[in-house]
Structures are given as C-alpha cells and as structure tokens.
Design an enzyme around this catalytic site. Structure first.
Site, PDB file in Angstrom:
ATOM      1  N   GLU A  96      65.930   2.838  78.682  1.00  0.00           N
ATOM      2  CA  GLU A  96      66.867   2.673  77.575  1.00  0.00           C
ATOM      3  C   GLU A  96      66.151   2.237  76.305  1.00  0.00           C
ATOM      4  O   GLU A  96      66.473   2.697  75.197  1.00  0.00           O
ATOM      5  CB  GLU A  96      67.951   1.646  77.935  1.00  0.00           C
ATOM      6  CG  GLU A  96      68.769   2.014  79.157  1.00  0.00           C
ATOM      7  CD  GLU A  96      68.179   1.530  80.482  1.00  0.00           C
ATOM      8  OE1 GLU A  96      68.917   1.494  81.471  1.00  0.00           O
ATOM      9  OE2 GLU A  96      66.967   1.186  80.534  1.00  0.00           O
ATOM     10  N   SER A 121      71.723   1.346  86.400  1.00  0.00           N
ATOM     11  CA  SER A 121      72.443   0.264  85.728  1.00  0.00           C
ATOM     12  C   SER A 121      71.480  -0.522  84.838  1.00  0.00           C
ATOM     13  O   SER A 121      70.430  -0.975  85.300  1.00  0.00           O
ATOM     14  CB  SER A 121      73.052  -0.660  86.790  1.00  0.00           C
ATOM     15  OG  SER A 121      73.775  -1.708  86.201  1.00  0.00           O
ATOM     16  N   CYS A 130      69.404  -3.265  82.890  1.00  0.00           N
ATOM     17  CA  CYS A 130      69.026  -4.655  83.151  1.00  0.00           C
ATOM     18  C   CYS A 130      69.521  -5.551  82.006  1.00  0.00           C
ATOM     19  O   CYS A 130      70.130  -5.090  81.043  1.00  0.00           O
ATOM     20  CB  CYS A 130      67.507  -4.758  83.288  1.00  0.00           C
ATOM     21  SG  CYS A 130      66.649  -4.544  81.709  1.00  0.00           S
ATOM     22  N   CYS A 153      68.032  -4.408  78.517  1.00  0.00           N
ATOM     23  CA  CYS A 153      68.630  -3.179  77.995  1.00  0.00           C
ATOM     24  C   CYS A 153      70.112  -3.379  77.687  1.00  0.00           C
ATOM     25  O   CYS A 153      70.629  -2.827  76.706  1.00  0.00           O
ATOM     26  CB  CYS A 153      68.408  -2.043  78.978  1.00  0.00           C
ATOM     27  SG  CYS A 153      66.628  -1.705  79.220  1.00  0.00           S
ATOM     28  N   ASP A 184      58.895  -4.684  87.519  1.00  0.00           N
ATOM     29  CA  ASP A 184      59.718  -4.065  86.492  1.00  0.00           C
ATOM     30  C   ASP A 184      60.991  -4.875  86.235  1.00  0.00           C
ATOM     31  O   ASP A 184      61.439  -4.966  85.103  1.00  0.00           O
ATOM     32  CB  ASP A 184      60.087  -2.634  86.888  1.00  0.00           C
ATOM     33  CG  ASP A 184      60.665  -1.847  85.733  1.00  0.00           C
ATOM     34  OD1 ASP A 184      59.899  -1.605  84.756  1.00  0.00           O
ATOM     35  OD2 ASP A 184      61.844  -1.488  85.782  1.00  0.00           O
TER      36      ASP A 184
END
Length: 146
Positions: A52, A77, A79, A82, A142
């Site tokens: 994103e 979805s 995070c 984002c 991540d």
C-alpha cells in the site's frame, strides 16, 4: 472478477516473482488506476515499502479531494502503518483480498468511517500461505513480530 482487484493481484505476483512478499495494491480514482505497487521491503531493503505504501508513493502527490474519491485495493488486510496512511489521506474505501493469514486493524478503520470490502480471495490466501510457510522469519519481520 473486478479488473482493479485483478491489477492488485498482478502486483502481488510481481512481488513474489521478484523474491519479495506477495502483496499487491492499486489506488483507483474516478475509475482509473493512478498508482500501483507491491511489497518491496526485500527488493529495496526498505522498512516501510509495504504494498500500500509503494502504491501511494507511485501515485505521487495528490490533493485531499482526490484521496476522498479514491478506493485502495490491497490483496491483504492493511497493517497498522498502511491503515494509518488510509486514515491520514482520508481514503474512504478499501477493498481487501483476504484477511485470514493476517488481519490489520479493520474494526478501527470501520470505526473511523472507512468502508471495507473483503473479497476473501482463495488466490490471495494461497499466495500468502505459500510465502509464510517458505519464509516464516521474513514474514515475522514484515509485520514486526520478531
């Protein structure tokens, strides 16, 4: 299948094929893709280039009124980081490929007036499940787990 969603999935595949995390995103305003991206943390050695964020960066500078007409598509979805960008720029709608392998703060986004549509794509889930099984420590990095 929605062509904008398919463009996000295409970005996820690009990320996977480049040795990165298979998450893709596109930003759509008035029926046009104005930005696209995929997770580039591995490829760019970046701490912030989630799909994103890469997509928003590639869209360039936009006016607040542009973001208010936008839809952000993401194969996973979003995070906290984002989701914060969605709120910061006032993006009113996010289309999510899947939220089984990871679910960001969706309830918080909804509480702030963001419309979420979860596609529940088997392909998106499979891309992530395969990646997570093959690269568990990279996935944990991540999402800030370890």
């Amino acid at each position: 299948m929605d062509t904008f969603f398919e463009a996000a999935v295409e970005e996820a595949r690009k990320g996977r094929d480049a040795g990165g995390i298979p998450i893709g995103s596109v930003l759509v305003i008035d029926g046009q893709i104005v930005g696209r991206g995929h997770n580039q943390r591995v490829q760019q050695g970046s701490s912030v280039l989630h799909a994103e964020m890469d997509c928003l960066e590639n869209a360039g500078r936009l006016r607040a009124t542009d973001y208010q007409r936008a839809v952000l598509y993401s194969t996973l979805s979003p995070c906290d980081m984002c989701s914060g960008a969605v709120l910061l720029y006032g993006i009113p709608k996010v289309v999510i490929g899947e939220n089984h392998t990871f679910q960001g703060p969706e309830d918080y986004l909804r509480s702030r007036g963001v419309q979420l549509e979860v596609v529940d794509s088997a392909e998106c889930r499979e891309l992530m499940e395969d990646f997570m099984a093959a690269n568990p420590s990279l996935w944990d990095e991540d999402i800030g787990e370890t």
